[in-house]
Design a protein around this motif. Structure first.
Motif, PDB file in Angstrom:
ATOM      1  N   VAL A 209      -6.713  18.091  22.843  1.00  0.00           N
ATOM      2  CA  VAL A 209      -8.160  18.012  23.102  1.00  0.00           C
ATOM      3  C   VAL A 209      -8.921  17.859  21.798  1.00  0.00           C
ATOM      4  O   VAL A 209      -9.846  17.053  21.676  1.00  0.00           O
ATOM      5  N   TRP A 210      -8.491  18.616  20.776  1.00  0.00           N
ATOM      6  CA  TRP A 210      -9.193  18.533  19.498  1.00  0.00           C
ATOM      7  C   TRP A 210      -9.018  17.162  18.854  1.00  0.00           C
ATOM      8  O   TRP A 210      -9.966  16.578  18.334  1.00  0.00           O
ATOM      9  N   GLN A 211      -7.757  16.616  18.902  1.00  0.00           N
ATOM     10  CA  GLN A 211      -7.536  15.282  18.330  1.00  0.00           C
ATOM     11  C   GLN A 211      -8.382  14.243  19.059  1.00  0.00           C
ATOM     12  O   GLN A 211      -8.963  13.353  18.438  1.00  0.00           O
ATOM     13  N   THR A 212      -8.471  14.379  20.389  1.00  0.00           N
ATOM     14  CA  THR A 212      -9.298  13.462  21.171  1.00  0.00           C
ATOM     15  C   THR A 212     -10.761  13.571  20.739  1.00  0.00           C
ATOM     16  O   THR A 212     -11.443  12.563  20.523  1.00  0.00           O
ATOM     17  N   THR A 213     -11.221  14.801  20.585  1.00  0.00           N
ATOM     18  CA  THR A 213     -12.621  15.014  20.202  1.00  0.00           C
ATOM     19  C   THR A 213     -12.904  14.424  18.827  1.00  0.00           C
ATOM     20  O   THR A 213     -13.877  13.697  18.624  1.00  0.00           O
ATOM     21  N   TRP A 214     -12.002  14.718  17.875  1.00  0.00           N
ATOM     22  CA  TRP A 214     -12.254  14.340  16.483  1.00  0.00           C
ATOM     23  C   TRP A 214     -12.091  12.844  16.254  1.00  0.00           C
ATOM     24  O   TRP A 214     -12.842  12.245  15.497  1.00  0.00           O
ATOM     25  N   ARG A 215     -11.096  12.236  16.930  1.00  0.00           N
ATOM     26  CA  ARG A 215     -10.809  10.833  16.623  1.00  0.00           C
ATOM     27  C   ARG A 215     -11.464   9.860  17.595  1.00  0.00           C
ATOM     28  O   ARG A 215     -11.627   8.686  17.274  1.00  0.00           O
ATOM     29  N   GLN A 216     -11.786  10.295  18.800  1.00  0.00           N
ATOM     30  CA  GLN A 216     -12.348   9.360  19.781  1.00  0.00           C
ATOM     31  C   GLN A 216     -13.794   9.697  20.142  1.00  0.00           C
ATOM     32  O   GLN A 216     -14.676   8.845  20.044  1.00  0.00           O
ATOM     33  N   VAL A 217     -14.026  10.932  20.578  1.00  0.00           N
ATOM     34  CA  VAL A 217     -15.345  11.262  21.137  1.00  0.00           C
ATOM     35  C   VAL A 217     -16.412  11.279  20.046  1.00  0.00           C
ATOM     36  O   VAL A 217     -17.444  10.613  20.162  1.00  0.00           O
ATOM     37  N   LEU A 218     -16.153  12.024  18.953  1.00  0.00           N
ATOM     38  CA  LEU A 218     -17.183  12.141  17.916  1.00  0.00           C
ATOM     39  C   LEU A 218     -17.544  10.792  17.290  1.00  0.00           C
ATOM     40  O   LEU A 218     -18.738  10.487  17.160  1.00  0.00           O
ATOM     41  N   PRO A 219     -16.557   9.941  16.911  1.00  0.00           N
ATOM     42  CA  PRO A 219     -16.959   8.626  16.370  1.00  0.00           C
ATOM     43  C   PRO A 219     -17.812   7.819  17.351  1.00  0.00           C
ATOM     44  O   PRO A 219     -18.759   7.153  16.937  1.00  0.00           O
ATOM     45  N   SER A 220     -17.491   7.903  18.656  1.00  0.00           N
ATOM     46  CA  SER A 220     -18.290   7.142  19.623  1.00  0.00           C
ATOM     47  C   SER A 220     -19.687   7.710  19.766  1.00  0.00           C
ATOM     48  O   SER A 220     -20.606   7.009  20.162  1.00  0.00           O
ATOM     49  N   ALA A 221     -19.844   9.015  19.477  1.00  0.00           N
ATOM     50  CA  ALA A 221     -21.142   9.666  19.704  1.00  0.00           C
ATOM     51  C   ALA A 221     -22.011   9.668  18.458  1.00  0.00           C
ATOM     52  O   ALA A 221     -23.128  10.192  18.490  1.00  0.00           O
ATOM     53  N   ILE A 222     -21.515   9.060  17.340  1.00  0.00           N
ATOM     54  CA  ILE A 222     -22.254   9.164  16.070  1.00  0.00           C
ATOM     55  C   ILE A 222     -23.706   8.677  16.154  1.00  0.00           C
ATOM     56  O   ILE A 222     -24.605   9.368  15.671  1.00  0.00           O
ATOM     57  N   PRO A 223     -24.020   7.518  16.792  1.00  0.00           N
ATOM     58  CA  PRO A 223     -25.430   7.108  16.837  1.00  0.00           C
ATOM     59  C   PRO A 223     -26.326   8.169  17.483  1.00  0.00           C
ATOM     60  O   PRO A 223     -27.401   8.470  16.955  1.00  0.00           O
ATOM     61  N   GLY A 224     -25.860   8.740  18.586  1.00  0.00           N
ATOM     62  CA  GLY A 224     -26.664   9.768  19.259  1.00  0.00           C
ATOM     63  C   GLY A 224     -26.838  11.005  18.404  1.00  0.00           C
ATOM     64  O   GLY A 224     -27.928  11.578  18.335  1.00  0.00           O
ATOM     65  N   ILE A 225     -25.763  11.413  17.720  1.00  0.00           N
ATOM     66  CA  ILE A 225     -25.846  12.600  16.863  1.00  0.00           C
ATOM     67  C   ILE A 225     -26.794  12.334  15.700  1.00  0.00           C
ATOM     68  O   ILE A 225     -27.624  13.183  15.351  1.00  0.00           O
ATOM     69  N   ALA A 226     -26.690  11.123  15.117  1.00  0.00           N
ATOM     70  CA  ALA A 226     -27.570  10.783  13.999  1.00  0.00           C
ATOM     71  C   ALA A 226     -29.028  10.814  14.442  1.00  0.00           C
ATOM     72  O   ALA A 226     -29.893  11.349  13.741  1.00  0.00           O
ATOM     73  N   THR A 227     -29.309  10.259  15.634  1.00  0.00           N
ATOM     74  CA  THR A 227     -30.683  10.267  16.139  1.00  0.00           C
ATOM     75  C   THR A 227     -31.211  11.696  16.246  1.00  0.00           C
ATOM     76  O   THR A 227     -32.312  11.998  15.792  1.00  0.00           O
ATOM     77  N   GLY A 228     -30.407  12.576  16.842  1.00  0.00           N
ATOM     78  CA  GLY A 228     -30.841  13.954  17.025  1.00  0.00           C
ATOM     79  C   GLY A 228     -31.062  14.667  15.710  1.00  0.00           C
ATOM     80  O   GLY A 228     -32.047  15.398  15.540  1.00  0.00           O
ATOM     81  N   THR A 229     -30.154  14.434  14.754  1.00  0.00           N
ATOM     82  CA  THR A 229     -30.278  15.085  13.453  1.00  0.00           C
ATOM     83  C   THR A 229     -31.542  14.630  12.737  1.00  0.00           C
ATOM     84  O   THR A 229     -32.286  15.444  12.180  1.00  0.00           O
ATOM     85  N   ILE A 230     -31.798  13.318  12.774  1.00  0.00           N
ATOM     86  CA  ILE A 230     -32.979  12.793  12.087  1.00  0.00           C
ATOM     87  C   ILE A 230     -34.250  13.328  12.740  1.00  0.00           C
ATOM     88  O   ILE A 230     -35.198  13.725  12.058  1.00  0.00           O
ATOM     89  N   LEU A 231     -34.275  13.363  14.077  1.00  0.00           N
ATOM     90  CA  LEU A 231     -35.457  13.889  14.763  1.00  0.00           C
ATOM     91  C   LEU A 231     -35.675  15.350  14.402  1.00  0.00           C
ATOM     92  O   LEU A 231     -36.807  15.793  14.166  1.00  0.00           O
ATOM     93  N   GLY A 232     -34.590  16.120  14.344  1.00  0.00           N
ATOM     94  CA  GLY A 232     -34.697  17.527  13.957  1.00  0.00           C
ATOM     95  C   GLY A 232     -35.249  17.674  12.554  1.00  0.00           C
ATOM     96  O   GLY A 232     -36.180  18.454  12.309  1.00  0.00           O
ATOM     97  N   LEU A 233     -34.714  16.891  11.617  1.00  0.00           N
ATOM     98  CA  LEU A 233     -35.175  16.992  10.231  1.00  0.00           C
ATOM     99  C   LEU A 233     -36.623  16.538  10.093  1.00  0.00           C
ATOM    100  O   LEU A 233     -37.387  17.114   9.322  1.00  0.00           O
ATOM    101  N   SER A 234     -37.010  15.513  10.866  1.00  0.00           N
ATOM    102  CA  SER A 234     -38.402  15.056  10.750  1.00  0.00           C
ATOM    103  C   SER A 234     -39.351  16.107  11.306  1.00  0.00           C
ATOM    104  O   SER A 234     -40.492  16.218  10.874  1.00  0.00           O
ATOM    105  N   ARG A 235     -38.860  16.909  12.263  1.00  0.00           N
ATOM    106  CA  ARG A 235     -39.694  18.015  12.737  1.00  0.00           C
ATOM    107  C   ARG A 235     -39.800  19.081  11.646  1.00  0.00           C
ATOM    108  O   ARG A 235     -40.874  19.628  11.399  1.00  0.00           O
TER     109      ARG A 235
END
Lengths: 314, 310
Positions: A209-235
Motif C-alpha cells: 500500500v505504501w509503495q502504491t501511495t508513494w510511487r503511483q498515487v502521490l505523483p498523480s495527485a501533485i497538481p492538486g496538492i500544489a494547488t492546495g499548498t499555494i492557496l494555504g500559503l497565500s492565505r
C-alpha cells in the motif's frame, strides 16, 4: 451497467438532427418563457450579484493603487520603517519577515498536512470512531478564527520555553496551524480524485500500500496538492491577526536572519500604518497593500492556473 | 475464491507456485514506521484542538479568580463582555444582509444560468475576492467605504469608525464562502428534477426558485452558517473600521468594538503576563472559540443532511 447504456444515448443526442430538435423545443417552450418581466428581473438580480463582487474587487484595487501612487518608489521596498521621515518610510523588514515566515510555515505545515491527508485517504478505516473524530475535528479546525490560533501559538511557545516575543518561529507555528486544515482538505480531495484502477494495478503487481501511495498515487495527485499548498500559503501571507497575538512588533529596523530572529510582517506594518492618523502613512500603507496584493493574487493566480492546466480527467 | 477450493485437494504441494502464504507481504518494518508517522500526523489535528482548549483554559481560570462571572457577562464595567458580543452581532448581521443575497444570487447564476465558458471565468474572479487579505479589506472600509461611499455618495452621517462600513466590507469578504458552497449544493441537485420542472412548463426562474433551491436548502443553509462563523471570527476589518469603543448600541452608524477587535487592541497594549487585562484576552478568546465551534457543528450537521438527500 446503466452508464454503458446511457452513453450511446448521450451520443445520439449530439447528432445534428437531435440537436436541432432540442433547440426547437427550447425556442418554442423554454426560452420564450424565460423572457417574462419577472424572469428578466430575476436574471438581472443574479447578474447584479456577480457584478457587485467584480465591482468591489476593481474598486478596491483602483482606490488602493491611486492612494498609494505617490509612494511607488524604490524606498518602499528598500528602506526600513521611519517615524522621522514618514514620506520615505519603507517595508524592507516586513517584506523580508514575510518571506522568512512563509518558508518556515511551509516547512512546518506542508509535510505534516500531506502526511495526515495520505493517512486519512489511503490507510485509515473511515468506519472507526477515532478516524471519524479526526474528520469532524478537521472540519471544525478549518473554521476556527485565525486570532484563536494566535492564542494557541502563544501557549505552544511558552511550553517550548521561548521567553522572547515576536520571533519568526512563533509566527510560523501560528500560521502553520492555521493553514494545516486547508492543506489537509485539499490534499485529500486530490488523492481521492486518483482513480482506483491505478491503485489496483499497482497492488496487483505486488506493490504494498505504501509503495502504491508513494510511487503511483502521490505523483498523480501533485497538481492538486500544489494547488492546495499555494492557496494555504497565500492565505497565510495576508494574515495579521494571529501575529498580533504573538506580540510581533509593528516596526523593526533590521533584517531577520533566522527562525529565532525578531521580525515584523507586511500585513502587520500595513495594519500599523492604517491605524495612524498621518496622511503620509496612509499613502505608504496603500502602496504596501499593492505589493501585498500583487504577491497574494499572483499566488492565487498560480494556484488557479495549475488547477486548470494540470487538472486530469481520467 | 475459486482457487482456494481447488487447493484443498492433494494437488496443493505439486505446482511450483504452490505457496499461497508467500503472497502475504514480507514484513517491512520501515513501512510500519511510516504508517505510524502518517497516523501521528492525522492525530496532530486532534492534539491542536485540545491544545487550543488547554492554552485558553489556564489563563481563563486565573481570570475568573480575579473577576466574577457576573461581572464578565455584564453590560457595564471594564471587564464586561456583552457590549463586545453586541458589537459582534451587529457587524455579523450587516455582513449577512450583504453576503446572503449577493452570494446566493451569484451561486444561482453560476449553477443554473452560466455557460461552461463564463463559469470558467467568473468562478476564479470570486475566488480572487476570497484571496484578498483581511487587512486590505480593513483599509478599504476605513478609507473608501466610510468617506467615499457612506459619507459622500450616500450622504449617511457616520463617524470615522462605524459598524456599518465594517459590516458591509465583512459581508463582501464572506460572499465567496457563501457563493462557492451554495453553488456546490445547487449543482448537486439531480438534473432529472430540473427536467421534470421544465417539462411541466416552468421557466428557468421558477425551476431555480421552486425546485432547485428548496432541494439544496440544507446545503445552502450550511454555506450561510459557515459564512456567519467567518464573519464572527474576522479580526482585521473590525479592528480597523468598527472602532475601539465598547458600545452596547443598536445604531449601526455608531462605532462599536467586537470580540476580535477587543482582542486585537488588548494584544497591542503592554499588559504583563498574568495581569487581569492579559487574562481577559483568553477569556474572550475562549468565548469566541466556543461560539464559532457551536456554529461550525450546526454547519457540519446541515452538510451531512444535505449529502444524504441524494
Amino acid at each position: 451497467m446503466s452508464s454503458l447504456i446511457d452513453q450511446p444515448a448521450d451520443r445520439s443526442a449530439d447528432r445534428p438532427a437531435a440537436r436541432a430538435a432540442r433547440e426547437t423545443v427550447q425556442l418554442t417552450a423554454g426560452r420564450s418563457r424565460d423572457r417574462t418581466p419577472t424572469a428578466l428581473l430575476f436574471l438581472t438580480g443574479l447578474w447584479a450579484s456577480l457584478a457587485i463582487a467584480v465591482v468591489v474587487l476593481v474598486a478596491l484595487i483602483l482606490d488602493t493603487a491611486i492612494t498609494g501612487a505617490p509612494r511607488f518608489d524604490a524606498d518602499l521596498l528598500t528602506r526600513y520603517d521611519s517615524t522621522l521621515t514618514p514620506e520615505r518610510t519603507g517595508f524592507r523588514a516586513g517584506i523580508l519577515g514575510t518571506v522568512w515566515l512563509m518558508i518556515s510555515t511551509a516547512l512546518l505545515a506542508v509535510p505534516l498536512g500531506i502526511a495526515a491527508a495520505v493517512y486519512l485517504e489511503e490507510f485509515a478505516d473511515s468506519e472507526r470512531w477515532y478516524n471519524r473524530l479526526v474528520e469532524v475535528n478537521l472540519q471544525n479546525l478549518a473554521a476556527v478564527p485565525s486570532i484563536v490560533y494566535g492564542l494557541l501559538a502563544v501557549g505552544v511557545m511558552s511550553i517550548l520555553g521561548f521567553e522572547r516575543k515576536g520571533i519568526v518561529l512563533g509566527g510560523a507555528i501560528a500560521l502553520a496551524l492555521l493553514i494545516l486544515p486547508v492543506i489537509i482538505i485539499t490534499t485529500r480531495e486530490a488523492v481521492r480524485a486518483v482513480p482506483e484502477e491505478i491503485r489496483f494495478g499497482s497492488l496487483a503487481l505486488g506493490a504494498t500500500v505504501w509503495q502504491t501511495t508513494w510511487r503511483q498515487v502521490l505523483p498523480s495527485a501533485i497538481p492538486g496538492i500544489a494547488t492546495g499548498t499555494i492557496l494555504g500559503l497565500s492565505r497565510a501571507i495576508g494574515e495579521a491577526a494571529p501575529l498580533l497575538m504573538l506580540g510581533i512588533p509593528l516596526a523593526v529596523r533590521f533584517d531577520p536572519d533566522g527562525v529565532l530572529s525578531e521580525m515584523t510582517a507586511l500585513p502587520m506594518q500595513i495594519f500599523f500604518m492604517t491605524s495612524q492618523s498621518q496622511v503620509t502613512y496612509q499613502h505608504a500603507a496603500a502602496a504596501a497593500i499593492v505589493v501585498l496584493l500583487v504577491l497574494v493574487l499572483a499566488l492565487n493566480g498560480l494556484a488557479i492556473f495549475i488547477r486548470n492546466k494540470f487538472q486530469k480527467s481520467w | 475464491m475459486s482457487t482456494s477450493s481447488t487447493t484443498t485437494g492433494p494437488s496443493a504441494p505439486a505446482g511450483p507456485s504452490a505457496a499461497p502464504p508467500s503472497l502475504a507481504a514480507r514484513p517491512r518494518p520501515g513501512e510500519a514506521v511510516i504508517k505510524v508517522f502518517l497516523a501521528g500526523s492525522a492525530l496532530a489535528s486532534v492534539a491542536i484542538t485540545f491544545g487550543i482548549i488547554g492554552a485558553l483554559l489556564e489563563p481563563v481560570t486565573h481570570f475568573f479568580g480575579q473577576v466574577s462571572v457576573g461581572e464578565f457577562f455584564g453590560t457595564h464595567g471594564k471587564y464586561a463582555v456583552l457590549p463586545l458580543v453586541g458589537g459582534t452581532l451587529m457587524t455579523t448581521l450587516i455582513a449577512l444582509l450583504v453576503a446572503v443575497p449577493v452570494g446566493l444570487g451569484a451561486a444561482m447564476y453560476l449553477s443554473e444560468y452560466a455557460s461552461r465558458r463564463s463559469r470558467k471565468v467568473l468562478k476564479p474572479v470570486l475566488e480572487l475576492l476570497a484571496g484578498v487579505p483581511s487587512v486590505v479589506y480593513g483599509f478599504f472600509a476605513l478609507f473608501f467605504v466610510t468617506p467615499t461611499l457612506l459619507q459622500g455618495f450616500l450622504g449617511i452621517n457616520v463617524g470615522f469608525t462605524n459598524a456599518l462600513a465594517a459590516g458591509l466590507v465583512l459581508g463582501i469578504m464572506i460572499v465567496p464562502t457563501v457563493a462557492s458552497l451554495s453553488e456546490d449544493a445547487l449543482s448537486a441537485v439531480p438534473q432529472a428534477m430540473r427536467q421534470g420542472s421544465l417539462a411541466l412548463g416552468a421557466n428557468r426562474m421558477q425551476t431555480t426558485l421552486r425546485v432547485v433551491l428548496p432541494a439544496a436548502l440544507s446545503g445552502v443553509a450550511a454555506a450561510v452558517v459557515l459564512g456567519l462563523s467567518r464573519a464572527v471570527g474576522e479580526t482585521m476589518i473590525v479592528a480597523l473600521a468598527a472602532g475601539a469603543r465598547k458600545n452596547l448600541s443598536f445604531d449601526p452608524r455608531d462605532p462599536m468594538q467586537t470580540m476580535t477587535g477587543f482582542m486585537a487592541q488588548t494584544a497591542q497594549g503592554e499588559n504583563p503576563v498574568g495581569s487581569v487585562d492579559y487574562n481577559m484576552l483568553f477569556a474572550v478568546g475562549l468565548l469566541l472559540f466556543v461560539i464559532t465551534l457551536v456554529i461550525n457543528i450546526i454547519s457540519i450537521t446541515l452538510v451531512r443532511r444535505f449529502r444524504q438527500a441524494y
